[in-house]
Design a protein around this motif. Structure first.
Motif, PDB file in Angstrom:
ATOM      1  N   SER A 407      34.444  46.017  35.894  1.00  0.00           N
ATOM      2  CA  SER A 407      34.079  46.125  34.479  1.00  0.00           C
ATOM      3  C   SER A 407      34.565  44.891  33.723  1.00  0.00           C
ATOM      4  CB  SER A 407      34.723  47.379  33.876  1.00  0.00           C
ATOM      5  OG  SER A 407      36.144  47.237  33.868  1.00  0.00           O
ATOM      6  N   GLU A 408      34.116  44.747  32.482  1.00  0.00           N
ATOM      7  CA  GLU A 408      34.571  43.617  31.669  1.00  0.00           C
ATOM      8  C   GLU A 408      36.085  43.674  31.477  1.00  0.00           C
ATOM      9  OE1 GLU A 408      33.841  41.548  27.268  1.00  0.00           O
ATOM     10  OE2 GLU A 408      32.758  43.376  27.824  1.00  0.00           O
ATOM     11  N   ALA A 409      36.596  44.874  31.231  1.00  0.00           N
ATOM     12  CA  ALA A 409      38.042  45.028  31.055  1.00  0.00           C
ATOM     13  C   ALA A 409      38.781  44.723  32.347  1.00  0.00           C
ATOM     14  CB  ALA A 409      38.362  46.448  30.582  1.00  0.00           C
ATOM     15  N   GLY A 410      38.216  45.170  33.454  1.00  0.00           N
ATOM     16  CA  GLY A 410      38.848  44.924  34.747  1.00  0.00           C
ATOM     17  C   GLY A 410      38.876  43.454  35.104  1.00  0.00           C
ATOM     18  N   ALA A 411      37.847  42.722  34.671  1.00  0.00           N
ATOM     19  CA  ALA A 411      37.777  41.286  34.977  1.00  0.00           C
ATOM     20  C   ALA A 411      38.893  40.514  34.294  1.00  0.00           C
ATOM     21  CB  ALA A 411      36.423  40.733  34.556  1.00  0.00           C
ATOM     22  N   GLN A 412      39.417  41.035  33.169  1.00  0.00           N
ATOM     23  CA  GLN A 412      40.497  40.336  32.469  1.00  0.00           C
ATOM     24  C   GLN A 412      41.787  40.386  33.291  1.00  0.00           C
ATOM     25  OE1 GLN A 412      39.136  38.766  29.811  1.00  0.00           O
ATOM     26  NE2 GLN A 412      37.380  39.918  30.622  1.00  0.00           N
ATOM     27  N   THR A 413      42.050  41.530  33.869  1.00  0.00           N
ATOM     28  CA  THR A 413      43.262  41.689  34.693  1.00  0.00           C
ATOM     29  C   THR A 413      43.101  41.011  36.049  1.00  0.00           C
ATOM     30  OG1 THR A 413      43.706  43.814  33.627  1.00  0.00           O
ATOM     31  CG2 THR A 413      44.842  43.364  35.707  1.00  0.00           C
ATOM     32  N   LEU A 414      42.015  41.344  36.742  1.00  0.00           N
ATOM     33  CA  LEU A 414      41.814  40.812  38.093  1.00  0.00           C
ATOM     34  C   LEU A 414      41.549  39.316  38.066  1.00  0.00           C
ATOM     35  CD1 LEU A 414      39.642  43.649  39.704  1.00  0.00           C
ATOM     36  CD2 LEU A 414      42.114  43.318  39.827  1.00  0.00           C
ATOM     37  N   GLY A 415      40.875  38.841  36.997  1.00  0.00           N
ATOM     38  CA  GLY A 415      40.564  37.416  36.906  1.00  0.00           C
ATOM     39  C   GLY A 415      41.810  36.562  36.834  1.00  0.00           C
ATOM     40  N   ALA A 416      42.792  37.017  36.075  1.00  0.00           N
ATOM     41  CA  ALA A 416      44.045  36.269  35.956  1.00  0.00           C
ATOM     42  C   ALA A 416      44.778  36.225  37.301  1.00  0.00           C
ATOM     43  CB  ALA A 416      44.929  36.913  34.891  1.00  0.00           C
ATOM     44  N   VAL A 417      44.777  37.361  37.998  1.00  0.00           N
ATOM     45  CA  VAL A 417      45.425  37.420  39.322  1.00  0.00           C
ATOM     46  C   VAL A 417      44.724  36.482  40.295  1.00  0.00           C
ATOM     47  CG1 VAL A 417      45.944  38.897  41.300  1.00  0.00           C
ATOM     48  CG2 VAL A 417      46.277  39.771  38.976  1.00  0.00           C
ATOM     49  N   ALA A 418      43.401  36.565  40.327  1.00  0.00           N
ATOM     50  CA  ALA A 418      42.626  35.727  41.253  1.00  0.00           C
ATOM     51  C   ALA A 418      42.812  34.244  40.941  1.00  0.00           C
ATOM     52  CB  ALA A 418      41.146  36.100  41.191  1.00  0.00           C
ATOM     53  N   SER A 419      42.845  33.907  39.659  1.00  0.00           N
ATOM     54  CA  SER A 419      43.018  32.511  39.251  1.00  0.00           C
ATOM     55  C   SER A 419      44.335  31.951  39.767  1.00  0.00           C
ATOM     56  CB  SER A 419      42.968  32.399  37.724  1.00  0.00           C
ATOM     57  OG  SER A 419      43.309  31.084  37.314  1.00  0.00           O
ATOM     58  N   THR A 420      45.392  32.701  39.595  1.00  0.00           N
ATOM     59  CA  THR A 420      46.710  32.249  40.049  1.00  0.00           C
ATOM     60  C   THR A 420      46.724  32.033  41.557  1.00  0.00           C
ATOM     61  OG1 THR A 420      47.827  33.391  38.232  1.00  0.00           O
ATOM     62  CG2 THR A 420      49.165  32.844  40.169  1.00  0.00           C
ATOM     63  N   LEU A 421      46.200  32.987  42.302  1.00  0.00           N
ATOM     64  CA  LEU A 421      46.201  32.897  43.771  1.00  0.00           C
ATOM     65  C   LEU A 421      45.287  31.777  44.255  1.00  0.00           C
ATOM     66  CD1 LEU A 421      46.216  36.692  44.704  1.00  0.00           C
ATOM     67  CD2 LEU A 421      48.143  35.104  44.704  1.00  0.00           C
ATOM     68  N   ALA A 422      44.136  31.606  43.603  1.00  0.00           N
ATOM     69  CA  ALA A 422      43.199  30.564  44.022  1.00  0.00           C
ATOM     70  C   ALA A 422      43.780  29.167  43.796  1.00  0.00           C
ATOM     71  CB  ALA A 422      41.874  30.715  43.277  1.00  0.00           C
ATOM     72  N   HIS A 423      44.417  28.954  42.648  1.00  0.00           N
ATOM     73  CA  HIS A 423      45.066  27.667  42.396  1.00  0.00           C
ATOM     74  C   HIS A 423      46.158  27.415  43.442  1.00  0.00           C
ATOM     75  CE1 HIS A 423      43.103  26.186  38.843  1.00  0.00           C
ATOM     76  NE2 HIS A 423      43.307  27.323  38.162  1.00  0.00           N
ATOM     77  N   GLY A 424      46.856  28.476  43.828  1.00  0.00           N
ATOM     78  CA  GLY A 424      47.891  28.347  44.841  1.00  0.00           C
ATOM     79  C   GLY A 424      47.344  27.940  46.192  1.00  0.00           C
ATOM     80  N   GLU A 425      46.118  28.288  46.449  1.00  0.00           N
ATOM     81  CA  GLU A 425      45.472  27.919  47.715  1.00  0.00           C
ATOM     82  C   GLU A 425      44.717  26.593  47.601  1.00  0.00           C
ATOM     83  OE1 GLU A 425      43.061  31.156  49.051  1.00  0.00           O
ATOM     84  OE2 GLU A 425      44.787  32.410  49.571  1.00  0.00           O
ATOM     85  N   GLY A 426      44.678  26.017  46.396  1.00  0.00           N
ATOM     86  CA  GLY A 426      43.974  24.768  46.214  1.00  0.00           C
ATOM     87  C   GLY A 426      42.471  24.927  46.155  1.00  0.00           C
ATOM     88  N   LEU A 427      42.008  26.092  45.791  1.00  0.00           N
ATOM     89  CA  LEU A 427      40.564  26.360  45.720  1.00  0.00           C
ATOM     90  C   LEU A 427      40.177  26.549  44.254  1.00  0.00           C
ATOM     91  CD1 LEU A 427      40.245  28.780  48.792  1.00  0.00           C
ATOM     92  CD2 LEU A 427      39.715  26.345  48.693  1.00  0.00           C
TER      93      LEU A 427
END
Length: 440
Positions: A407-427
């Motif tokens: 959902s739009e609300a879910g994307a706010q929480t999950l998006g932040a988590v995914a962003s942090t992990l993706a930057h950590g992997e260099g992607l």
């Protein structure tokens, strides 16, 4: 009249017992390379030349000389005629077996997660699993040293229960000899198309497809060493159930079962072929002697006595153990295809078993009932693969897709988590894709 076979004896107290036992479980591999080399050539020819190669190999190995692969197909009408040609007793036996196998697998479908599901989180995100059957499956039915209508039921019925749209069966018919029970079983099980081809060429045809034989998504069913090698080679192009080795039976017995019964249970797998393995674990030395005497007394009565004798002489073991608990421990190391517990309280010992293809509990539960009509599948892991494998079942004919609706609300929480992990992997593109959906 009696025979004089001395089945190899072991005692768990012997020095080096575990090493001797494990070496006795393995098969000689001298022919493996030659078989694999032959299979590679056959598969390459079928992949390259299709129907032409299938016809050539069928003529060479099964001595069938026909003009086209279409001539090797058996129609549904002919399958029905084969069923109608059976005696009333044969029809009844096949009907009961099919009904029981179908009922068991229908229950298995509901009890083992072979269905779709979904749940919703508080923010409206929905997660779940979508289960869909395979589109087309190939089943291999052996047709060399014996005919196996039971294998047709065990392979085709769970596929149909799972919802597979098309089941293609291949079965070798050397010299054109068709077994009516096998064809009748295909009719009852709902097999869609049947081709009278076998060996590595049949596996290749199912995997790659030809002008006449459609390619499938998965190949199941046991066969000889060439079939096993071919299945191993085509895995990845198609799915397979397992690499089936020679049949096995392991009997755990406390000495309370008539020795003739146990001897015949050992015969029941030994008669499959010379490489089959039959093993008895028992704490009672006198009882082991009685089973040995029963073997010698009963063997001359058996029509397949020569095959049984070769199997027992080369591969069978009579093992004396300290007690039934140790028998269970050794059984877990063996991880047999078929495990019989012939004891006064079989469930007590079944609770200690972790590795077995199928467990047969109690003096009246002969392994042969499982082969034909008890209901559970008789296509089982062999060669110690029961340590990590399961019997063929409905779950082998389905696949699972993960379902994700954020959902739009879910994307706010999950998006932040995914962003942090993706930057950590260099992607960074992964991160940006999630970040674009975040509210500014």
């Amino acid at each position: 009249m009696s025979s004089n076979i001395n089945v190899k004896r072991l005692n768990s107290k012997d020095a080096g017992f575990r090493e001797i036992l494990l070496s006795s479980l393995s098969l000689p591999s001298a022919d493996d390379e030659a078989i694999d080399a032959a299979v590679v050539k056959i598969l390459a020819a079928v992949k390259d030349k299709g129907d032409e190669a299938v016809l050539g190999f069928t003529k060479q190995f099964d001595r069938l000389n026909v003009a086209s692969v279409s001539d090797l197909e058996i129609s549904r009408k002919d399958l029905e005629l084969a069923y109608q040609s059976l005696t009333a007793e044969q029809k009844n036996a096949l009907d009961i077996a099919a009904q029981r196998v179908r009922a068991y697998h229908e229950r298995q479908k509901t009890e083992t997660g072979c269905h779709s599901w979904e749940y919703e989180e508080k923010d409206g995100t929905r997660l779940g699993q979508k289960v869909t059957p395979l589109d087309r499956v190939g089943i291999y039915v052996p047709g060399g040293k014996a005919a196996y209508p039971s294998s047709v039921l065990m392979n085709a019925i769970p596929a149909k229960v799972a919802g597979v749209a098309e089941v293609i069966m291949v079965v070798p018919t050397p010299d054109g000899a068709r077994n009516p029970l096998v064809l009748a079983a295909a009719y009852l099980a709902g097999v869609d198309r049947v081709f009278t081809i076998g060996g590595a060429q049949a596996v290749g045809a199912l995997a790659y497809g030809t002008k006449t034989i459609p390619s499938v998504d998965k190949i199941v069913g046991p066969g000889n060493a060439y079939v096993a090698a071919a299945k191993r080679r085509v895995f990845g192009t198609v799915g397979i159930d397992m690499i089936a080795g020679p049949s096995e039976i392991l009997v755990l017995c406390d000495g309370s079962t008539p020795p003739d019964w146990v001897a015949m249970d050992l015969f029941s797998q030994a008669e499959h072929d010379e490489q089959a393995q039959s093993i008895l674990l028992c704490p009672d030395a006198q009882y082991i002697e009685q089973v040995q005497a029963s073997i010698n007394q009963l063997l001359p009565e058996m029509p397949r006595a020569k095959v049984i004798e070769a199997s027992l002489t080369n591969r069978a073991l009579l093992i004396q153990v300290n007690d039934m608990s140790e028998a269970c421990e050794i059984a877990n190391a063996i991880a047999a295809e078929h495990l019989e517990i012939c004891a006064a309280d079989p469930r007590q010992w079944a609770d200690q078993i972790r590795h077995a293809g199928a467990i047969f509990m109690g003096n009246y539960t002969s392994e042969s009932l499982g082969d034909y009509c008890a209901g559970p599948n008789h296509v089982l892991p062999t060669a110690r693969t029961a340590r990590f494998s399961s019997p063929l079942g409905v779950y082998d004919f389905i696949k699972r897709s993960s379902m994700i609706e954020v959902s739009e609300a879910g994307a706010q929480t999950l998006g932040a988590v995914a962003s942090t992990l993706a930057h950590g992997e260099g992607l960074q593109a992964h991160a940006r894709a999630a970040e674009m959906r975040l509210k500014k």
